[in-house]
Design a protein around this motif. Structure first.
Motif, PDB file in Angstrom:
ATOM      1  N   ILE A  10      30.145  69.454 108.984  1.00  0.00           N
ATOM      2  CA  ILE A  10      29.823  69.841 107.606  1.00  0.00           C
ATOM      3  C   ILE A  10      29.626  71.337 107.428  1.00  0.00           C
ATOM      4  O   ILE A  10      29.375  71.784 106.318  1.00  0.00           O
ATOM      5  CB  ILE A  10      28.610  69.062 107.047  1.00  0.00           C
TER       6      ILE A  10
ATOM      7  N   TYR B 124      26.164  77.408 110.471  1.00  0.00           N
ATOM      8  CA  TYR B 124      25.231  78.477 110.087  1.00  0.00           C
ATOM      9  C   TYR B 124      24.388  78.979 111.236  1.00  0.00           C
ATOM     10  O   TYR B 124      24.250  78.293 112.239  1.00  0.00           O
ATOM     11  CB  TYR B 124      24.463  78.168 108.815  1.00  0.00           C
TER      12      TYR B 124
ATOM     13  N   LEU C  26      27.107  72.180 112.236  1.00  0.00           N
ATOM     14  CA  LEU C  26      26.358  71.015 111.785  1.00  0.00           C
ATOM     15  C   LEU C  26      27.273  69.800 111.795  1.00  0.00           C
ATOM     16  O   LEU C  26      28.336  69.816 111.164  1.00  0.00           O
ATOM     17  CB  LEU C  26      25.815  71.240 110.372  1.00  0.00           C
TER      18      LEU C  26
ATOM     19  N   PHE D 276      12.409  78.104 111.284  1.00  0.00           N
ATOM     20  CA  PHE D 276      12.342  79.015 110.147  1.00  0.00           C
ATOM     21  C   PHE D 276      10.953  79.053 109.523  1.00  0.00           C
ATOM     22  O   PHE D 276      10.591  80.018 108.867  1.00  0.00           O
ATOM     23  CB  PHE D 276      13.389  78.640 109.102  1.00  0.00           C
TER      24      PHE D 276
ATOM     25  N   ARG E 269      25.010  70.376 103.784  1.00  0.00           N
ATOM     26  CA  ARG E 269      24.832  71.638 104.525  1.00  0.00           C
ATOM     27  C   ARG E 269      24.129  72.669 103.646  1.00  0.00           C
ATOM     28  O   ARG E 269      23.193  73.346 104.077  1.00  0.00           O
ATOM     29  CB  ARG E 269      26.209  72.152 104.944  1.00  0.00           C
TER      30      ARG E 269
ATOM     31  N   LYS F 107      22.183  72.165 101.128  1.00  0.00           N
ATOM     32  CA  LYS F 107      20.792  71.784 100.886  1.00  0.00           C
ATOM     33  C   LYS F 107      19.920  72.153 102.086  1.00  0.00           C
ATOM     34  O   LYS F 107      18.839  72.727 101.928  1.00  0.00           O
ATOM     35  CB  LYS F 107      20.755  70.267 100.656  1.00  0.00           C
ATOM     36  N   LEU F 108      20.407  71.865 103.275  1.00  0.00           N
ATOM     37  CA  LEU F 108      19.651  72.205 104.483  1.00  0.00           C
ATOM     38  C   LEU F 108      19.465  73.711 104.597  1.00  0.00           C
ATOM     39  O   LEU F 108      18.403  74.209 104.962  1.00  0.00           O
ATOM     40  CB  LEU F 108      20.394  71.696 105.719  1.00  0.00           C
ATOM     41  N   GLU F 109      20.526  74.428 104.255  1.00  0.00           N
ATOM     42  CA  GLU F 109      20.494  75.882 104.359  1.00  0.00           C
ATOM     43  C   GLU F 109      19.447  76.447 103.395  1.00  0.00           C
ATOM     44  O   GLU F 109      18.659  77.309 103.766  1.00  0.00           O
ATOM     45  CB  GLU F 109      21.888  76.417 104.027  1.00  0.00           C
TER      46      GLU F 109
ATOM     47  N   ASP G   7      15.947  75.924 104.631  1.00  0.00           N
ATOM     48  CA  ASP G   7      15.613  76.860 105.705  1.00  0.00           C
ATOM     49  C   ASP G   7      15.314  78.248 105.148  1.00  0.00           C
ATOM     50  O   ASP G   7      14.415  78.947 105.636  1.00  0.00           O
ATOM     51  CB  ASP G   7      16.763  76.945 106.710  1.00  0.00           C
TER      52      ASP G   7
ATOM     53  N   LEU H 263      22.114  81.555 104.906  1.00  0.00           N
ATOM     54  CA  LEU H 263      21.415  82.231 106.000  1.00  0.00           C
ATOM     55  C   LEU H 263      22.224  83.382 106.563  1.00  0.00           C
ATOM     56  O   LEU H 263      21.723  84.186 107.326  1.00  0.00           O
ATOM     57  CB  LEU H 263      21.117  81.222 107.110  1.00  0.00           C
TER      58      LEU H 263
END
Lengths: 364, 286
Positions: free
Chosen positions: A108, A111, A125, A353, B65, B67-69, B72, B119
């Protein structure tokens, strides 16, 4: 009389000769076709290779009937409780010889994350999809397409997994039939994984991202991006030739492809232009840095995992001997213990984080 | 003249935002779920927090992805104050450095470039130290960054100031002991309309082709301008499809910012408060 005799004699001789000839053909046949005694193996697709998608046709289904079909699907697949995972717990503890099943996942995105030392790493990911066990073929029943010669030690069974449940009405009847015994909704993707007979899972078992553990290593297999017919610079990373200084018509060409004399031919395996991508490739020994339990996402090291974003990849426990886990893995798969898990499970080297800013002291 | 109208509109919006931000003292009172408010705020948020918008390239997008980013990013923002700044603002970044005495390193410079989303967002600071141009590329969400101070909040006429590398050094020289210049309460972000004098060629790039607004006359022979004219693509601004593919649709922007609004609002209000408290008349340096 003599004439009659001669006719009978000729008749009998002809018959005799015919028989001899027939015999000859029978006896000669196998000898002549000896080279064709081992014919090329016929392409046998696995049993689950069936026509998947139904030809979509406007069946003049009324709106009420469409609703009804939805209800049927709901009742059939969702309003039943499949209490299969009860007998999952086995008393076999994982050891390095045992092979667990892999999973299907979706790539997906990529990062960065940072280690506690302040080093930046890039992670890919992989979202583990709703993997359900569809069928198990014991080692004696599974008939592989390509058979290995010689004796096989440590035979593996074959576990058929499905991922990403979809509307059954889009699939053919035959394809939906594959899922009948397991009781799961027909899935878009199927894959087979070889497992040790001890690691077998009952049909209908769900495998989550917690099948893997943060800090362990995995191998990831995927279909690389299809780039079509490419030159040597893109396909093999050749340097090309100068842009100027009298160079004409040969800026991106490969140059020489072989020597003369005794080696005066193009050697097999010479790097040349050709089709690039669209092949299955395995990237081995990738570390799992973090697991998101809410969305079933594995954060795996590297940004070169085969396949485009949003494509399907297959994750296995690593085969690299130096990166085998030191502690036993959840075997045959992770079974929820009922206690609440934190949303993110990090490797101990990762800087989370939500942690305060990294400060260096004289000691480290 | 093309750029003045949107910029004016933007400053008006920002003014609205400031009024909005100062009117509510506690974020708890603010009805966060209000859709119309969100829609109004999105316009400002996307200027202040551009890295929250994902890469518009459709082949790289994935909602989970993203949303997770974002979660964070919010988690990191709880530990460090990442203020509002633009290309052209002068910043001071304090970061953990293993090799410097005291294990901390502070760098003052002008932001000449800001790019990346999520990020991966980063910014490039430039300063001239001992007659030597120095640039440092910082990741905005790098956990070694201890603090980012905005010493002078302003914008320039261009979206990238990479031409400062070819300009006279005084344009990118900033005192490392520079004090924070405080803007009056509720003022829009000023646009510094300074025109930079470039050194004569050779340059790092063909600046005459970049359609720059913040440089003085380049003093080139006519053939350079002719060639630049040949290569320019004035029709691109009318290419609606291209524009669409380069941007995230506004509906999605509303969705994204309404998700992170409470967190952003809290940090934004804190920033305003800080600005209000410490009002010191700026002193002239160097």
């Amino acid at each position: 009389m003599a004439l009659a005799l001669t006719t009978t004699f000729t008749k009998s001789t002809v018959k005799f000769l015919e028989e001899r000839l027939l015999l000859l053909t029978i006896s000669c046949g196998p000898v002549r076709n000896k080279s064709k005694q081992n014919p090329k193996p016929r392409l046998r697709n696995p049993t689950w290779f069936t026509q998947k998608h139904r030809v979509s046709s406007d069946d003049n289904v009324t709106l009420e009937n469409k609703e009804f079909l939805k209800e049927v699907v709901q009742d059939r697949y969702f309003n039943v409780d499949n209490e299969i995972s009860k007998d999952l717990a086995s008393n076999v503890i994982w050891r390095p010889g045992l092979q667990r099943t892999g999973v299907m996942a979706r790539k997906i995105g990529i990062y960065p994350m940072w280690l506690k030392t302040g080093k930046k790493i890039s992670t890919t990911l992989l979202q583990v999809l709703d993997n359900h066990v569809i069928k198990y073929y014991p080692p004696e029943d599974y008939d592989p397409q390509v058979k290995r010669v010689g004796r096989i030690y440590n035979r593996k069974g074959c576990l058929l997994l499905g991922a990403e449940g979809a509307d059954p009405s889009t699939f053919t009847r035959e394809y939906c039939g594959l899922f009948k015994d397991s009781g799961v909704i027909p899935k878009r993707h199927l894959a087979r994984f070889f497992v040790s007979p001890d690691a077998v899972l009952p049909a209908g078992t769900l495998i989550s991202a917690l099948h893997f553990q943060a800090g362990n290593y995995v191998d990831v297999r995927g279909l690389t991006i299809d780039r079509g017919f490419q030159g040597v610079m893109k396909r093999h990373g050749f340097k090309g030739m100068p842009a100027s200084h009298g160079v004409t018509k040969t800026h991106r060409r490969g140059g020489n492809i072989g020597g003369g004399g005794e080696k005066g031919r193009v050697w097999p395996g010479t790097k040349m232009p050709g089709h690039m991508g669209n092949r299955y490739r395995i990237l081995r020994g990738l570390k799992i840095w973090r697991i998101n339990t809410k969305y079933n996402v594995l954060f795996v090291s590297g940004q070169n995992i085969p396949g485009a974003t949003n494509s399907i990849v297959y994750i296995y426990d690593t085969k690299l001997p130096a990166r085998k886990p030191a502690e036993p893995l959840p075997f045959p798969t992770y079974i929820g213990t009922g206690e609440e898990l934190s949303e993110n499970i990090f490797d101990k080297e990762i800087h989370e984080f939500s942690e305060p800013t990294i400060v260096y002291s004289d000691k480290n | 003249m093309l750029s003045t109208t949107p910029r004016l509109a933007l400053s008006r919006q920002l003014k609205n935002f400031r009024r909005f931000a100062t009117a509510t003292t506690t974020p708890a009172e603010q009805p966060v779920k209000d859709k119309s408010d969100t829609r109004k705020n999105v316009l400002e948020y996307r200027q202040i927090y551009p890295e929250f918008l994902p890469d518009p390239k459709i082949e790289f997008r994935n909602p989970i992805r993203e949303k997770l980013e974002r979660s964070d990013m919010i988690a990191r923002r709880a530990n460090v104050d990442i203020p509002e700044f633009y290309v052209g603002s002068v910043l001071a970044v304090t970061s953990a450095d293993r090799h410097s005495p005291g294990k901390l390193h502070r760098f003052v410079g002008i932001c000449i470039k800001r790019e990346g989303c999520g990020l991966r967002a980063n910014f490039l600071l430039r300063n001239v130290i001992d007659h030597q141009g120095v640039e440092i590329l910082y990741d905005m969400y790098d956990p070694t960054i201890k603090g980012i101070e905005v010493l002078r909040l302003e914008k320039r006429l261009d979206n990238e100031l990479l031409y400062l590398r070819d300009a006279l050094p005084e344009y990118s020289t900033f005192d490392s002991n520079m004090e924070i210049e405080i803007l009056p309460e509720g003022a829009p972000v000023p646009v510094n309309e300074i025109k930079v004098k470039l050194k004569p060629r050779p340059w790092l790039d063909r600046w005459e082709r970049k359609n720059l607004k913040g440089v003085q006359d380049l003093e080139l022979p006519q053939r350079f301008y002719d060639r630049a004219k040949e290569l320019e693509t004035p029709w691109e601004k009318y290419d609606l499809m291209k524009q669409y593919m380069r941007t995230v649709p506004e509906e999605e922007q509303v969705e994204i910012f309404s998700e992170v609004q409470t967190h952003l609002h809290r940090s934004g209000a804190a920033q305003k408060l800080k600005r209000k408290r410490t009002f010191v008349k700026p002193t002239k340096l160097a």
